[in-house]
Write an enzyme that holds these catalytic residues in place. Structure first.
Site, PDB file in Angstrom:
ATOM      1  N   ASP A 184       0.248  -1.303  -0.007  1.00 48.58           N
ATOM      2  CA  ASP A 184       0.523   0.169   0.125  1.00 48.58           C
ATOM      3  C   ASP A 184       0.983   1.203  -0.348  1.00 48.58           C
ATOM      4  OD1 ASP A 184      -2.091   2.172  -0.025  1.00 48.58           O
ATOM      5  OD2 ASP A 184      -2.358   1.455   2.114  1.00 48.58           O
ATOM      6  N   ASP A 216      -2.782   2.705  -6.431  1.00 45.06           N
ATOM      7  CA  ASP A 216      -1.609   2.517  -5.785  1.00 45.06           C
ATOM      8  C   ASP A 216      -1.743   1.638  -4.429  1.00 45.06           C
ATOM      9  OD1 ASP A 216      -3.965   3.247  -4.088  1.00 45.06           O
ATOM     10  OD2 ASP A 216      -3.024   5.075  -2.883  1.00 45.06           O
ATOM     11  N   GLU A 217      -2.223   0.070  -4.868  1.00 45.81           N
ATOM     12  CA  GLU A 217      -2.231  -0.853  -3.875  1.00 45.81           C
ATOM     13  C   GLU A 217      -2.206  -2.117  -4.464  1.00 45.81           C
ATOM     14  OE1 GLU A 217      -5.674  -1.413  -0.557  1.00 45.81           O
ATOM     15  OE2 GLU A 217      -6.534   0.703  -1.896  1.00 45.81           O
TER      16      GLU A 217
END
EC number: 2.7.7.7
Length: 396
Positions: free
Chosen positions: A16, A112-113
């Site tokens: 993350d 973003d993860e």
């Protein structure tokens, strides 16, 4: 090394990125590092919503989705940057390419993860060593910080990655669940939003431990099948595999109706579509999905059938938003002949607990401003029925 890799189980990391948009801007312009930074609307007009902010800004109480004027009041020295989504997409692509150098089993869940299954990566070291290496490579090569959760399944890995930010690495085992997760408020559990937590409170479910021990029949009556899935998660159970092709799967939820008589009046046909949109929305909520593609089906009196769809920029679950897309498709494609059957289908579904809007500033601000109104409308419709609100005359 074998002791770190169970023979029958999995070892999964959840990576993350920390304050991703702000971190990308700092990597692009190092003079921003160490300063309170917000990604938001037009600073000159004092408009907009904070999309994300640096940890330096968070120390002053700045958070998402705070109005920019309020953020500036809390932090007078706040630096504001307009979003640069092409820059963020490029950084995201580079991040996932780096993860794939460790394992082919990488599943992006947002910009973003993502998850990475390292069960077959024993030759690369222990899970903790691999996580450290990933974290350092992202810092050294991309200048981007991240937190990583290490666990035997996706849910626990996600919960672990949230425990230490920024630049944390956390191991969470199933045996840790009772003493680490169960005492936490249920709203802090991945997959449980504020609305779901309110429904759970009516069942006297206040902590994750309460959910883990909750009555199955009550959960199902209140939350549908999703309630039982959440209970499994609360007990540390999650059989989902890391699937590199998950984003491309073409799952769907749809409803259609054969009309009691052929209709050729647009207002009446749109009223049918509105009811279908409500049905599709309700089913998706029960299953825990949002749609990235709305399609309609029109069957005419002569049984000629057409299907038309539209890919969406952001995932939808609200009935009014689904109806607007369906209405637009219908008006564009209906030839005026009598209609025998209408249908709406949500395609390219994404899990509700993993859905992350591919934000542009306009949609983010619009959604944030309208959310209180949406909540009131939903409450009134649930209490008095969908027909309580009537649309005014459309002059388009």
């Amino acid at each position: 090394m074998q002791q770190f890799y169970p023979k029958k189980g999995r070892v999964i990391l959840h990576v993350d990125m920390n304050s991703f948009f702000a971190s990308v801007e700092m990597a692009y312009d190092p003079t921003l590092k160490g300063k309170p930074l917000a990604i938001a609307g037009d600073e000159r007009q004092r408009k907009g919503i904070v999309v994300t902010c640096s940890y330096e800004a968070r120390k002053f109480g700045v958070k998402t989705p705070m109005p920019l004027w309020e953020a500036k009041k809390l932090c007078p020295n706040l630096l504001v940057k307009r979003p640069n989504f092409e820059r963020y997409r490029q950084a995201s692509q580079a991040m996932f390419e780096l993860l794939r150098t460790f394992s082919d089993l990488v599943e992006p869940v947002s910009i973003d993860e993502g998850y990475i299954d390292i069960s077959a990566c024993q030759e690369l070291g222990s899970p903790l060593e691999i996580a450290n290496r990933i974290q350092q490579l992202l810092l050294n090569q991309l200048d981007l910080p991240c937190s990583i959760g290490i666990a035997p399944n996706k849910f626990l890995a996600k919960m672990a990655s949230d425990m230490k930010k920024p630049l944390g690495i956390t191991v969470l085992r199933k045996r840790d669940v009772p003493h680490i997760l169960w005492p936490l408020p249920v709203v802090e559990m991945h997959g449980v939003g504020e609305k779901t937590a309110i429904k759970m409170a009516d069942l006297q479910i206040k902590t994750i431990g309460d959910l883990a021990k909750a009555n199955d029949m009550q959960l199902r009556a209140t939350l549908g099948i999703r309630g039982l899935k959440l209970k499994e998660r609360a007990n540390g159970e999650d059989i989902r595999a890391v699937d590199p092709d998950a984003a491309a799967e073409n799952k769907s939820v749809g409803n259609s109706v054969t009309l009691p008589q052929d209709l050729a009046i647009q207002a009446e046909l749109l009223a049918v579509l509105e009811k279908l949109a409500k049905s599709v929305s309700d089913r998706m909520k029960k299953k825990g999905y949002l749609t990235m593609n709305v399609a309609i089906t029109i069957r005419y009196k002569d049984r000629k059938t057409i299907t038309r769809g539209r890919k969406l920029r952001n995932p939808l679950i609200r009935s009014d938003e689904i109806f607007l897309e369906a209405k637009s498709l219908f008006i564009e494609n209906w030839n005026g002949d009598p209609v025998r059957l209408l249908g709406i289908t949500g395609l390219d579904l994404v899990d509700e607990d993993q859905a992350n809007e591919q934000l542009n500033l306009f949609t983010f601000e619009k959604a944030a401003k309208l959310e209180p109104l949406h909540q009131v409308v939903d409450q009134l419709r649930d209490k008095y029925g969908h027909a309580i609100f009537k649309k005014g005359k459309d002059f388009d």
